[in-house]
Design an enzyme around this catalytic site. Structure first.
Site, PDB file in Angstrom:
ATOM      1  N   LYS A  54       0.831  -1.210   0.000  1.00 32.26           N
ATOM      2  CA  LYS A  54       0.000   0.000   0.000  1.00 32.26           C
ATOM      3  C   LYS A  54       0.863   1.257   0.000  1.00 32.26           C
ATOM      4  CE  LYS A  54      -3.913  -2.268   2.201  1.00 32.26           C
ATOM      5  NZ  LYS A  54      -4.703  -2.411   3.434  1.00 32.26           N
ATOM      6  N   HIS A 102       0.252  -6.134  18.006  1.00 36.95           N
ATOM      7  CA  HIS A 102      -0.882  -7.049  18.129  1.00 36.95           C
ATOM      8  C   HIS A 102      -1.672  -6.650  19.368  1.00 36.95           C
ATOM      9  CE1 HIS A 102       2.818  -9.117  16.830  1.00 36.95           C
ATOM     10  NE2 HIS A 102       2.063  -9.647  15.889  1.00 36.95           N
TER      11      HIS A 102
END
Length: 118
Positions: A54, A102
């Site tokens: 991206k 995370h």
């Protein structure tokens, strides 16, 4: 150039259950598979490669494949990334930085890149 990606760790666990080792080999290099010993790590690596694509403005596809992005760790365990020479030259990339985290069932990665200066 900046890219970001978020992935559910549960989604990656389902992917592994369905596709196993062969599935991992589709998006991870052999040395990355050795580092990816937990679903959280695998999810972080997936997010990192997506975020990188991206940042390049392409997504994963013909211009940039999963194996054009190599993930590894520094001696302290921090994630790093390296682009294949072909991709680095095509997009004139000078440097890349990666952060992965995370939390609560998700992995997120952010990639920042600098183009070469003329």
């Amino acid at each position: 150039m900046i890219g970001i990606d978020l992935v559910s760790i549960e989604r990656i666990e389902a992917f592994i259950a369905k596709h196993g080792q062969r599935g991992l080999e589709r998006f991870l290099l052999p040395e990355e598979i050795l580092l990816a010993n937990k679903p959280e790590t695998i999810a972080g690596f997936w997010a990192a490669k997506e975020a990188c694509s991206k940042a390049l403005g392409t997504g994963i596809g013909a211009e940039v494949g999963f194996h054009d992005i190599r993930l590894f760790k520094n001696p302290k365990g921090a994630p790093l990334l390296e682009l294949s020479p072909r991709v680095k030259d095509r997009f004139e990339i000078d440097s890349c930085a990666l952060s992965i985290t995370h939390d609560k069932g998700f992995a997120i990665a952010v990639v920042a890149m600098e183009k070469r200066r003329a």
